[in-house]
Design an enzyme around this catalytic site. Sequence first.
Site, PDB file in Angstrom:
ATOM      1  N   ASP A 109       0.780  -1.219  -0.117  1.00  0.00           N
ATOM      2  CA  ASP A 109      -0.027  -0.029  -0.172  1.00  0.00           C
ATOM      3  C   ASP A 109       0.900   1.088  -0.014  1.00  0.00           C
ATOM      4  O   ASP A 109       2.030   1.107   0.160  1.00  0.00           O
ATOM      5  CB  ASP A 109      -0.937  -0.135   1.182  1.00  0.00           C
ATOM      6  CG  ASP A 109      -0.267   0.136   2.676  1.00  0.00           C
ATOM      7  OD1 ASP A 109      -0.544  -0.648   3.521  1.00  0.00           O
ATOM      8  OD2 ASP A 109       0.735   0.874   2.828  1.00  0.00           O
ATOM      9  N   HIS A 124       8.365  -5.692  -1.385  1.00  0.00           N
ATOM     10  CA  HIS A 124       7.415  -6.454  -2.032  1.00  0.00           C
ATOM     11  C   HIS A 124       6.350  -5.727  -3.080  1.00  0.00           C
ATOM     12  O   HIS A 124       5.457  -6.411  -3.417  1.00  0.00           O
ATOM     13  CB  HIS A 124       6.698  -7.108  -0.926  1.00  0.00           C
ATOM     14  CG  HIS A 124       7.297  -7.831   0.272  1.00  0.00           C
ATOM     15  ND1 HIS A 124       6.561  -8.477   1.296  1.00  0.00           N
ATOM     16  CD2 HIS A 124       8.545  -8.468   0.096  1.00  0.00           C
ATOM     17  CE1 HIS A 124       7.706  -9.290   1.896  1.00  0.00           C
ATOM     18  NE2 HIS A 124       8.620  -9.291   1.065  1.00  0.00           N
ATOM     19  N   CYS A 135       6.865  -8.806 -20.798  1.00  0.00           N
ATOM     20  CA  CYS A 135       8.225  -8.116 -21.448  1.00  0.00           C
ATOM     21  C   CYS A 135       8.427  -7.056 -20.180  1.00  0.00           C
ATOM     22  O   CYS A 135       9.476  -6.425 -20.543  1.00  0.00           O
ATOM     23  CB  CYS A 135       7.950  -7.399 -22.660  1.00  0.00           C
ATOM     24  SG  CYS A 135       6.518  -6.053 -22.564  1.00  0.00           S
ATOM     25  N   GLY A 194       4.942  -4.164  13.269  1.00  0.00           N
ATOM     26  CA  GLY A 194       3.876  -4.636  12.568  1.00  0.00           C
ATOM     27  C   GLY A 194       4.174  -5.672  11.678  1.00  0.00           C
ATOM     28  O   GLY A 194       3.530  -5.951  10.576  1.00  0.00           O
ATOM     29  N   ASN A 220       4.482  -4.870  18.424  1.00  0.00           N
ATOM     30  CA  ASN A 220       3.667  -5.717  17.833  1.00  0.00           C
ATOM     31  C   ASN A 220       2.798  -6.314  19.116  1.00  0.00           C
ATOM     32  O   ASN A 220       3.181  -6.429  20.044  1.00  0.00           O
ATOM     33  CB  ASN A 220       4.446  -7.203  17.361  1.00  0.00           C
ATOM     34  CG  ASN A 220       3.344  -7.885  16.518  1.00  0.00           C
ATOM     35  OD1 ASN A 220       2.192  -8.089  17.019  1.00  0.00           O
ATOM     36  ND2 ASN A 220       4.129  -8.329  15.411  1.00  0.00           N
ATOM     37  N   PRO A 221       1.576  -6.145  18.903  1.00  0.00           N
ATOM     38  CA  PRO A 221       0.532  -6.606  19.948  1.00  0.00           C
ATOM     39  C   PRO A 221       0.946  -8.031  20.625  1.00  0.00           C
ATOM     40  O   PRO A 221       0.860  -8.559  21.759  1.00  0.00           O
ATOM     41  CB  PRO A 221      -0.896  -6.558  19.593  1.00  0.00           C
ATOM     42  CG  PRO A 221      -0.818  -6.201  18.314  1.00  0.00           C
ATOM     43  CD  PRO A 221       0.585  -5.953  17.573  1.00  0.00           C
TER      44      PRO A 221
HETATM   45  N1  APR Z   1       0.164  -2.404  15.262  1.00  0.00           N
HETATM   46  C1  APR Z   1       1.179  -3.352  15.264  1.00  0.00           C
HETATM   47  N2  APR Z   1       1.365  -4.749  14.831  1.00  0.00           N
HETATM   48  C2  APR Z   1       0.145  -4.994  14.593  1.00  0.00           C
HETATM   49  C3  APR Z   1      -0.967  -4.793  14.359  1.00  0.00           C
HETATM   50  C4  APR Z   1      -1.126  -2.995  15.153  1.00  0.00           C
HETATM   51  N3  APR Z   1      -2.180  -2.292  15.288  1.00  0.00           N
HETATM   52  N4  APR Z   1      -2.166  -5.295  14.150  1.00  0.00           N
HETATM   53  C5  APR Z   1      -1.459  -6.608  14.091  1.00  0.00           C
HETATM   54  N5  APR Z   1      -0.148  -6.362  14.184  1.00  0.00           N
HETATM   55  C6  APR Z   1       0.878  -7.504  13.707  1.00  0.00           C
HETATM   56  C7  APR Z   1       0.410  -9.015  13.954  1.00  0.00           C
HETATM   57  O1  APR Z   1       0.524  -9.335  15.281  1.00  0.00           O
HETATM   58  C8  APR Z   1       1.463  -9.679  13.212  1.00  0.00           C
HETATM   59  O2  APR Z   1       2.424 -10.037  14.046  1.00  0.00           O
HETATM   60  O3  APR Z   1       1.111  -7.500  12.496  1.00  0.00           O
HETATM   61  C9  APR Z   1       1.896  -8.716  12.065  1.00  0.00           C
HETATM   62  C10 APR Z   1       1.183  -8.862  10.818  1.00  0.00           C
HETATM   63  O4  APR Z   1       1.564 -10.210  10.202  1.00  0.00           O
HETATM   64  P1  APR Z   1       1.532 -10.828   8.874  1.00  0.00           P
HETATM   65  O5  APR Z   1       0.193 -10.915   8.615  1.00  0.00           O
HETATM   66  O6  APR Z   1       2.356 -12.003   8.898  1.00  0.00           O
HETATM   67  O7  APR Z   1       1.749  -9.838   7.744  1.00  0.00           O
HETATM   68  P2  APR Z   1       3.468  -9.135   7.448  1.00  0.00           P
HETATM   69  O8  APR Z   1       4.460  -9.713   8.325  1.00  0.00           O
HETATM   70  O9  APR Z   1       3.352  -8.113   6.821  1.00  0.00           O
HETATM   71  O10 APR Z   1       3.708 -10.406   6.249  1.00  0.00           O
HETATM   72  C11 APR Z   1       5.013 -10.305   5.398  1.00  0.00           C
HETATM   73  O11 APR Z   1       4.118 -11.972   3.993  1.00  0.00           O
HETATM   74  O12 APR Z   1       2.024 -12.559   2.754  1.00  0.00           O
HETATM   75  C12 APR Z   1       3.394 -12.171   2.752  1.00  0.00           C
HETATM   76  O13 APR Z   1       4.162 -10.514   1.090  1.00  0.00           O
HETATM   77  C13 APR Z   1       3.172 -10.474   2.190  1.00  0.00           C
HETATM   78  O14 APR Z   1       4.452  -8.563   2.779  1.00  0.00           O
HETATM   79  C14 APR Z   1       3.649  -9.728   3.060  1.00  0.00           C
HETATM   80  C15 APR Z   1       4.605 -10.555   3.982  1.00  0.00           C
END
Ligand code: APR
Length: 253
Positions: A109, A124, A135, A194, A220-221
């Site tokens: 995003d 990503h 191409c 996050g 991270n929560p």
């Molecule tokens: N603030 C901080 N962290 C948060 C919040 C918040 N409000 N809400 C959720 N989280 C945390 C969750 O606890 C989790 O550990 O964000 C994390 C999101 O993890 P994923 O869903 O695994 O996403 P991400 O880490 O971005 O994934 C990495 O995986 O699927 C591929 O390409 C995709 O870029 C992505 C990559």
Amino acid sequence: MSTNTASALSAAASLLRQARRIVCLTGSGVSAESGVATFRNVENGLWARFDPQRLATQEGFAANPGLVWQWYMHRLDAVEQAQPNPGHSALAELEHRLPVFTLVTQNVDDLHERSGSRHVLHLHGRINRFHCNVCGFDHDLRSSERRATAPPRCIACGGAVRPSVVWFGEPLPHRLLDKAWQASERCDLFLVVGTSGLVYPAAQLPLLAQQHGAPIIDINPEVTPLSEQAEIHLAGRSGALLPRLLELLGKET
Ligand code: APR
């Protein structure tokens, strides 16, 4: 150390104050409070509801390009309707305030940019950019093409146009990865916000920084593998904790 007490926040703020070269890695959690779905949340995560093999691979695109296209256009609509949250704004402010601040994101995003971050390394890719799957020719889309049930055809070679995101099994943009890698080797503090820290090579960056002597602060929560490695884990939402860190940083300078 895993806590969200005032002392840990203050410890994190003093690390931020002392640091001269900071790298921050964000994941979908930083956009969760903007209403953009994360990936692995068991209830509402994208991969809990959709099959990544069918939607985020070359094989999936070859098997059903229309399904993949419509899914990404649906996600792009959600991103465009979302607004940056205070977590995004705090990171933009940190970039503005700190001598060297490299923002690396796994997010496709544009909420970091919309909140004022200038130099964002999208490891990503980006969901609002498009190129030919054959191409590589870059494409701007007409809105009618976004509404189509099948991907548009490339004006250069006739191949299928796709969103410029990195699918599973595909290499990351190596120029951006090199930049993120070098910044991580040289930084004196690494901020993780996050992310579940399950996807490599992005998840390697904080560990690389730590191997070069930089402490990790993880926001991270939940407790993730990176939280376990971090010097400080602040257990909470980035939209709440990052502004508090900024406040603490501001107050005591
Ligand atoms: N603030 C901080 N962290 C948060 C919040 C918040 N409000 N809400 C959720 N989280 C945390 C969750 O606890 C989790 O550990 O964000 C994390 C999101 O993890 P994923 O869903 O695994 O996403 P991400 O880490 O971005 O994934 C990495 O995986 O699927 C591929 O390409 C995709 O870029 C992505 C990559």
